[in-house]
Design a protein around this motif. Structure first.
Motif, PDB file in Angstrom:
ATOM      1  N   LEU A 180      52.288  -0.531  15.152  1.00 55.32           N
ATOM      2  CA  LEU A 180      51.405   0.641  15.124  1.00 55.32           C
ATOM      3  C   LEU A 180      52.118   1.865  15.698  1.00 55.32           C
ATOM      4  O   LEU A 180      52.075   2.958  15.128  1.00 55.32           O
ATOM      5  N   ALA A 181      52.822   1.633  16.816  1.00 57.56           N
ATOM      6  CA  ALA A 181      53.524   2.746  17.453  1.00 57.56           C
ATOM      7  C   ALA A 181      54.549   3.334  16.509  1.00 57.56           C
ATOM      8  O   ALA A 181      54.712   4.550  16.405  1.00 57.56           O
ATOM      9  N   HIS A 182      55.220   2.439  15.834  1.00 55.88           N
ATOM     10  CA  HIS A 182      56.225   2.897  14.881  1.00 55.88           C
ATOM     11  C   HIS A 182      55.576   3.747  13.806  1.00 55.88           C
ATOM     12  O   HIS A 182      56.062   4.820  13.436  1.00 55.88           O
ATOM     13  N   PHE A 183      54.450   3.272  13.327  1.00 54.67           N
ATOM     14  CA  PHE A 183      53.737   4.002  12.269  1.00 54.67           C
ATOM     15  C   PHE A 183      53.305   5.379  12.776  1.00 54.67           C
ATOM     16  O   PHE A 183      53.449   6.382  12.092  1.00 54.67           O
ATOM     17  N   LEU A 184      52.784   5.392  14.019  1.00 52.57           N
ATOM     18  CA  LEU A 184      52.311   6.656  14.590  1.00 52.57           C
ATOM     19  C   LEU A 184      53.482   7.606  14.822  1.00 52.57           C
ATOM     20  O   LEU A 184      53.406   8.806  14.575  1.00 52.57           O
ATOM     21  N   THR A 185      54.594   7.050  15.297  1.00 51.76           N
ATOM     22  CA  THR A 185      55.736   7.886  15.616  1.00 51.76           C
ATOM     23  C   THR A 185      56.410   8.443  14.378  1.00 51.76           C
ATOM     24  O   THR A 185      56.683   9.626  14.260  1.00 51.76           O
ATOM     25  N   PHE A 186      56.682   7.559  13.455  1.00 48.09           N
ATOM     26  CA  PHE A 186      57.501   7.971  12.316  1.00 48.09           C
ATOM     27  C   PHE A 186      56.691   8.174  11.051  1.00 48.09           C
ATOM     28  O   PHE A 186      57.236   8.523  10.015  1.00 48.09           O
ATOM     29  N   GLY A 187      55.403   7.861  11.118  1.00 51.02           N
ATOM     30  CA  GLY A 187      54.552   8.057   9.964  1.00 51.02           C
ATOM     31  C   GLY A 187      54.939   7.150   8.812  1.00 51.02           C
ATOM     32  O   GLY A 187      54.614   7.398   7.669  1.00 51.02           O
ATOM     33  N   GLY A 188      55.681   6.102   9.131  1.00 52.63           N
ATOM     34  CA  GLY A 188      56.102   5.207   8.048  1.00 52.63           C
ATOM     35  C   GLY A 188      56.237   3.800   8.569  1.00 52.63           C
ATOM     36  O   GLY A 188      55.860   3.511   9.701  1.00 52.63           O
TER      37      GLY A 188
ATOM     38  N   SER B 204      52.043  11.927  20.947  1.00 50.05           N
ATOM     39  CA  SER B 204      51.094  12.849  21.574  1.00 50.05           C
ATOM     40  C   SER B 204      50.525  13.845  20.581  1.00 50.05           C
ATOM     41  O   SER B 204      49.352  14.189  20.614  1.00 50.05           O
ATOM     42  N   LYS B 205      51.430  14.273  19.692  1.00 54.88           N
ATOM     43  CA  LYS B 205      50.987  15.303  18.757  1.00 54.88           C
ATOM     44  C   LYS B 205      50.224  14.732  17.570  1.00 54.88           C
ATOM     45  O   LYS B 205      49.544  15.462  16.845  1.00 54.88           O
ATOM     46  N   ALA B 206      50.383  13.401  17.359  1.00 52.87           N
ATOM     47  CA  ALA B 206      49.756  12.828  16.175  1.00 52.87           C
ATOM     48  C   ALA B 206      48.238  12.830  16.318  1.00 52.87           C
ATOM     49  O   ALA B 206      47.696  12.699  17.412  1.00 52.87           O
ATOM     50  N   ARG B 207      47.619  13.048  15.173  1.00 53.25           N
ATOM     51  CA  ARG B 207      46.165  12.937  15.177  1.00 53.25           C
ATOM     52  C   ARG B 207      45.816  11.483  15.400  1.00 53.25           C
ATOM     53  O   ARG B 207      46.588  10.592  15.066  1.00 53.25           O
ATOM     54  N   ARG B 208      44.635  11.233  15.994  1.00 50.16           N
ATOM     55  CA  ARG B 208      44.269   9.834  16.184  1.00 50.16           C
ATOM     56  C   ARG B 208      44.131   9.194  14.815  1.00 50.16           C
ATOM     57  O   ARG B 208      43.387   9.667  13.960  1.00 50.16           O
ATOM     58  N   GLN B 209      44.904   8.177  14.622  1.00 45.32           N
ATOM     59  CA  GLN B 209      45.011   7.552  13.311  1.00 45.32           C
ATOM     60  C   GLN B 209      43.735   6.782  12.984  1.00 45.32           C
ATOM     61  O   GLN B 209      43.245   5.973  13.772  1.00 45.32           O
TER      62      GLN B 209
ATOM     63  N   ASP C 205      41.097   9.716   3.052  1.00 45.37           N
ATOM     64  CA  ASP C 205      41.628   9.143   1.817  1.00 45.37           C
ATOM     65  C   ASP C 205      43.150   9.332   1.732  1.00 45.37           C
ATOM     66  O   ASP C 205      43.655  10.438   1.917  1.00 45.37           O
ATOM     67  N   GLY C 206      43.829   8.222   1.511  1.00 46.56           N
ATOM     68  CA  GLY C 206      45.285   8.301   1.373  1.00 46.56           C
ATOM     69  C   GLY C 206      46.011   8.298   2.695  1.00 46.56           C
ATOM     70  O   GLY C 206      47.235   8.271   2.741  1.00 46.56           O
ATOM     71  N   LYS C 207      45.256   8.356   3.808  1.00 50.74           N
ATOM     72  CA  LYS C 207      45.941   8.464   5.095  1.00 50.74           C
ATOM     73  C   LYS C 207      45.607   7.340   6.071  1.00 50.74           C
ATOM     74  O   LYS C 207      46.324   7.112   7.037  1.00 50.74           O
ATOM     75  N   TYR C 208      44.515   6.661   5.831  1.00 50.30           N
ATOM     76  CA  TYR C 208      44.129   5.647   6.824  1.00 50.30           C
ATOM     77  C   TYR C 208      45.015   4.405   6.712  1.00 50.30           C
ATOM     78  O   TYR C 208      45.621   4.129   5.684  1.00 50.30           O
ATOM     79  N   LEU C 209      45.076   3.724   7.851  1.00 51.12           N
ATOM     80  CA  LEU C 209      45.856   2.482   7.912  1.00 51.12           C
ATOM     81  C   LEU C 209      44.880   1.317   7.756  1.00 51.12           C
ATOM     82  O   LEU C 209      43.839   1.283   8.395  1.00 51.12           O
ATOM     83  N   LEU C 210      45.253   0.389   6.874  1.00 51.66           N
ATOM     84  CA  LEU C 210      44.387  -0.779   6.670  1.00 51.66           C
ATOM     85  C   LEU C 210      45.033  -1.990   7.345  1.00 51.66           C
ATOM     86  O   LEU C 210      46.194  -2.318   7.097  1.00 51.66           O
ATOM     87  N   ILE C 211      44.279  -2.599   8.244  1.00 49.76           N
ATOM     88  CA  ILE C 211      44.762  -3.834   8.870  1.00 49.76           C
ATOM     89  C   ILE C 211      43.922  -4.985   8.336  1.00 49.76           C
ATOM     90  O   ILE C 211      42.702  -4.877   8.253  1.00 49.76           O
ATOM     91  N   VAL C 212      44.574  -6.027   7.953  1.00 50.48           N
ATOM     92  CA  VAL C 212      43.840  -7.177   7.418  1.00 50.48           C
ATOM     93  C   VAL C 212      44.219  -8.415   8.216  1.00 50.48           C
ATOM     94  O   VAL C 212      45.404  -8.657   8.489  1.00 50.48           O
ATOM     95  N   ASP C 213      43.254  -9.202   8.590  1.00 45.31           N
ATOM     96  CA  ASP C 213      43.567 -10.559   9.053  1.00 45.31           C
ATOM     97  C   ASP C 213      42.758 -11.516   8.208  1.00 45.31           C
ATOM     98  O   ASP C 213      41.714 -11.188   7.680  1.00 45.31           O
TER      99      ASP C 213
END
Ligand code: SF4
Ligand code: SF4
Ligand code: SF4
Ligand code: SF4
Lengths: 219, 434, 371
Positions: free
Chosen positions: C211-219, C54-59, C120-128
């Protein structure tokens, strides 16, 4: 290497290469042996001989009573092991499927429980053979490292096959890969070790039988 | 000119053929051959394992005639065969092998080990690693004409003796005779009964036969020592005589290896098939018996047994003939255990009895024969090889056994029905000099 | 379960987005509970997760598609609504996805560049999709080769998620003889954390979980040796297959329509790759938990495994050879024969030389000089 990759390698390229080397090795060794030729025997053979090369190929499998008495361990363990091994190889239903997939034809198998028991007995017999090889002065003197390697190479396929079948020790597919690798090792080394007797025995027995038969003796 | 290691190795390379390559390839090192060989069973010494006796030959095969062995040799991974090694193997190849062929019957993969030992001796002889006594015997055979140094006058003396005894003429140098009769030195010196028995049997059967002045000796030391060139020279004398006298058949005497030398090796040594037949005396007697030309009367009542000479039975195929003949004249014939093609060797074949260095080993190996004979409980032992006979007599004497050894031909002659029905002195009682 | 506090609604956060969509806290907590279960986290984590998300910025997320079939995107978007997947995707800021975005051409590329600059340095890159290395022209977007675009975009990414077997392992484009020289993301990007989410296509919820894991734990979640989240790829299909009892009893269907197949017996003999395939199909299933391939009567083809495309015929049992070698054996035997002829020639010359060297023996030669 992933699990799938390992198994694919074991039942794919490794198997193909092993079979290729095996086929090439066997043919090479047959040439090596037969290519030396032998001088024609100018002595007139006995016309009414009870023996022949073919007869010895078959009959040499029957032990002579006196020798059987003198060294029953070798005969009994040898027989048991060979029967167990051959049945395991040729009469275990999945193996027949394997041969069918390679050659296009198959034959009826034996009940798995029976094959299983024979495989265990074969392994026990192999254990006895090894103990006998180490303890008998004659066998120990005749043996070099290659004999022990050949022993291990023969045991491994039986052992890994048994473990795979019973899902012991490792996951089935992992054990299956090991089983295949052990067979592949066996295939590659067979032509160049004493295990080649699986082929050359027929030549040896034939020559032995022929030499004796010309003299009128069934050997 | 002398023997050298090079000549020995060269001979090894010459003799290795497809059978030998297959035998070495097949050996599974099971050690069963040891259980077949009297030198192992009676001593328990592992080094007498038959296949072990071939180790140097095996290594030459591996290094010269296999791809992997050749690579190993190139890379210096294999030890070459040395003089010292051959010297070490000499007693194994000669003293502890009678070429009896028993191991060849046992080996589960079918290795004809005896065939290989015979061939290996070629290289041993060429490299100067043959026993001195056998070298001497071969030298006598080549230079004098007989390994025991017997010359024609000795034969002549015996002929005279036989003629006087039997009143039968012994034909010599008779061209066109059907049979050429040979003898072994052993018979000439120790068992004169043989010639007299033969004269009487042939007389009764109406056979035309002859002796040859320059080819009376049947034995062949060249075969035993493993020198084919010399063996060929010795066989050649008989072939020349047989062809000169235009005989139909040459009769090998009661001697095992002489039969092998002439019947099986002869044509190969000469490089051509023979125009005459070669038969062992037992085969001839059996044929005469079948044709009704060998008539006997009465039977020996003594319990007796028959020792199959290796070269005649196992390596010669003459197994049934002696039994058929014995059934005519023996009332109580008892078969030994392992009789026939699996019989145990007397311990003195293949040149062992000619090799004094092997004497004590040979007497040790005799134990198996001793127990075989004892098990039958007989005191009369029949055989058909003069060499066996000498060796058996020596072994029996050594073991203080009261068993008499008789040649089968003599035994038959004893019960022969003769036309002139004159009483004949019993030849069976005569012991040899050996 | 602990009663979590109502998170504060901050502007620009996931929480704000949820509120705008009228998602209640109870619903959101339920979602988080499901996610913790999927991620194999303790249930007590659900509250913390809800708060963190909830507190995370929209990624900011940039999605690049290279040599692919769009199956992965289909897999995610075709899920029935309302789903976890949709929710999560609504909660991120998908700044670039050339299949889904409305913008095209220059505007589209501009959106990507803008997102890269802003985050920069914060976005998540998804590749298919896989990347063709054979020729840059094999696959381009707006004139930019896949390779260039990947390297350029990867530079400022916080992490990369390689979605689908193509991005994770090269996939079908890499199948022998691999005409485009296809490689996986991990083959060429070496300096960024990469999460492989293989599958052809991957299970939507697996992606959501990552994704949820990434949003929750930032890792990134705990990965296995092949870069796959252990929580989803820790067990084989076979380990969790409901047909496993038949397998253990040795009851196998021999054909797809025999009685055994109708009885639902094991499909091993029909080529099922379940025993060597690490994926969550047998537990999460597909299409809202409706079914999964084995349940529908077809063996697993191993689609989430590297090289599944070259692992032999689909319908051949794992215990059978991959290919028949009969033709090769003939050639092998011929090669052996050729070598044999050469060795025989050599052996015969050795023997002939020995014969030639043989001088007829005399008795003198039986003794050695020194004797
Ligand atoms: S031939 Fe006879 S003596 Fe020679 S090794 Fe064989 S068994 Fe022994
Ligand atoms: S019996 Fe045959 S196989 Fe066994 S050790 Fe002797 S020669 Fe080799
Ligand atoms: S169907 Fe496949 S995954 Fe299921 S038990 Fe059989 S082999 Fe294993
Ligand atoms: S069951 Fe196997 S082949 Fe099917 S989707 Fe799952 S992992 Fe892929």
């Amino acid at each position: 290497m992933s699990h799938l990759d390992l198994l694919t390698f074991a039942r794919g390229s490794a198997l193909n290469w092993a079979l290729v080397l095996f086929a090439a090795g066997v043919v090479l060794r047959l040439f090596e042996i037969l290519g030396l030729g032998r001088r024609p025997d100018l002595a007139k053979p006995r016309p009414d001989s009870p023996g022949s090369g073919w007869r010895t190929i078959v009959m040499r499998s029957v032990p002579k009573a006196d020798t059987l008495k003198r060294d029953a361990v070798t005969y009994v363990s040898g027989y048991t092991f060979h029967i167990g091994l051959l049945v395991s190889i040729f009469f275990f239903a999945p193996h027949i499927e394997f041969f069918r997939s390679q050659s296009g034809f198959g034959w009826p198998g034996l009940p798995s429980a029976l094959v299983d028991a024979l495989a265990v007995i074969a392994m026990v017999a192999l254990g006895v053979s090894l103990a006998h090889r180490i303890t008998s002065p004659v066998k120990r003197m005749l043996s070099d490292i290659s004999d022990y390697v050949a022993w291990a190479m023969t045991l491994l396929p039986l052992l890994t096959g048994y473990l795979a079948y019973h899902h012991l020790l490792l996951e089935y597919t992992m054990m299956l890969a090991l089983h295949l690798f052990s067979i592949e090792l066996l295939l590659v080394l067979l032509p160049f070790t004493k295990l080649f007797h699986a082929f050359s025995l027929f030549i040896s027995r034939w020559y032995n039988g022929d030499i004796s038969a010309r003299k009128g003796v069934a050997s | 000119m002398s023997a050298t290691l090079e000549k020995g190795i060269n001979a090894f390379k010459e003799v290795i053929d497809a059978p030998i390559a297959s035998f070495f390839s097949s050996c599974v090192r099971c050690g069963m051959c040891a259980e077949a060989c009297l030198f192992y069973t009676e001593t328990g010494e592992a080094k007498y394992t038959p296949i072990h006796k071939l180790e140097p030959l095996r290594r030459v095969w591996q290094q010269e005639y296999t791809l992997l062995g050749g690579l190993g040799k190139l890379l210096g991974l294999t030890r070459p065969v040395t003089d010292a090694e051959l010297a070490e193997w000499e007693p194994l190849v000669y003293d502890s092998c009678t070429l009896c062929g028993r191991c060849s019957m046992i080996c589960p993969v079918g290795n004809d080990i005896t065939y290989m030992i015979r061939k290996m001796r070629e290289g041993m002889a060429a490299s100067g690693h043959a026993p001195q006594d056998m070298v001497a015997a071969t030298t006598r055979a080549i230079t004098i004409g007989s390994p025991m140094g017997v010359k024609w006058p000795a034969v002549q003396a015996q002929i005279k003796h036989v003629q006087a005894d039997t009143g039968i003429e012994v034909p010599v140098e008779r061209e066109g005779a059907d049979y050429l009769v040979l003898m072994s030195s052993m018979e000439i010196i120790n068992f004169p009964e043989y010639l007299s028995a033969l004269s009487r049997i042939f007389k009764q059967a109406g056979i035309s036969w002859t002796l040859a002045q320059d080819a009376f000796e049947a034995t062949n030391s060249g075969i035993q020592i493993g020198a084919s060139d010399l063996a060929g020279e010795i066989v050649g004398r008989i072939v020349v005589a047989a062809e000169r006298l235009k005989v139909k058949c040459v009769i090998s005497p009661e001697c095992g290896h002489a039969y092998t030398a002439l019947r099986w090796e002869g044509p190969n040594l000469m490089g051509r098939p023979f125009g005459f037949e070669v038969k062992h005396i037992l085969e001839v007697l059996d044929e005469l018996h079948k044709a009704g030309k060998l008539k006997t009367k009465g039977k020996d009542q003594r319990p007796l047994t028959y020792h199959d000479p290796c070269q005649i039975a196992r390596r010669g195929g003459v197994v049934e003939q002696p039994r058929r003949l014995l059934s005519e004249v023996a009332a109580d014939f008892r078969e030994m255990s392992d009789a026939g093609v699996m019989n145990w060797c007397c311990g003195g074949g293949g040149g062992v009895s000619a090799n004094s260095r092997a004497d004590s080993l040979r007497l040790q190996a005799f134990k198996v024969k001793k127990s075989q004979i004892e098990a039958t409980g007989v005191q009369t032992l029949i055989t058909a090889c003069a060499n066996c006979r000498i060796v058996l007599e020596e072994g029996l004497e050594h073991n203080h056994m009261k068993v008499e050894v008789i040649g089968l031909t003599e035994l038959l002659a004893e019960y022969l029905v003769e036309d002139n029905s004159t009483p004949v002195p019993s030849p069976a009682g005569g012991r040899g000099l050996g | 379960m602990k009663h979590a506090q109502q998170p504060d609604i901050l502007p620009g956060t996931v929480g704000e987005g949820l509120a705008q969509r009228g998602v209640t806290r109870r619903e959101f907590l339920k979602l988080c509970t499901t996610l913790t279960a999927l991620l194999a986290l303790p249930p007590s984590m659900a509250g913390a997760m809800a708060e963190a998300i909830s507190k995370a910025r929209r990624q900011s997320v940039i999605w690049l598609s290279f040599q692919e079939c769009t199956g992965c995107t289909e897999s995610i978007t075709r899920s029935h609504s309302p789903t976890l997947e949709n929710l999560i995707f609504d909660l991120i800021s998908l700044d670039y996805h050339h299949t889904l975005q409305a913008a095209s051409a220059e505007a589209a590329e501009h959106a990507r560049e803008q997102a890269m600059k802003d985050n920069d340095g914060k976005y998540l890159l998804i590749v298919d999709g896989s990347i063709p290395m054979g020729n840059p022209g094999f696959s381009t977007i707006a004139g930019i080769s896949n390779y260039d675009m990947l390297m350029e975009t990867a530079r400022g990414a916080a992490a990369i998620v390689a979605v689908g077997t193509c991005a994770a392992h090269g996939g079908i484009p890499r199948a022998d003889p691999n005409p485009t020289g296809a490689v996986s993301v991990g083959d060429i990007v070496k300096d960024k954390p990469i999460i492989n989410v293989p599958g052809c296509p991957p299970i939507p919820v697996v992606m959501t979980g990552v994704l949820a894991h990434f949003l929750t734990f930032g890792g990134i979640p705990e990965l296995d040796a092949q870069g796959r989240p252990k929580s989803f790829y820790g067990e084989t299909i076979h380990d969790r297959c409901y047909r496993r009892p038949f397998y253990d009893q040795g009851k196998f269907a021999q054909t797809f329509d025999d009685e055994a197949a109708r009885q639902g017996w094991c499909l091993f003999k029909l080529g099922c790759k379940g025993p060597v395939t690490y994926n969550a199909c047998a537990t999460t299933k597909w299409n809202d938990g409706t079914s999964f391939p084995i349940q529908s009567g077809h063996g697993c083809i191993g689609c989430s495994e590297a090289n599944f495309w070259d692992a032999g015929p689909l319908y051949k049992a794992l215990s059978m050879p991959v290919s028949a070698t009969t033709s090769m054996l003939g050639a092998a035997a011929a090669a052996g024969a050729a070598a044999g002829v050469a060795v025989t020639w050599h052996n015969r010359s050795t023997k002939a030389a020995a014969k030639a060297a043989h001088e007829k023996m005399t008795v003198q030669e039986l003794s050695r000089e020194e004797k």
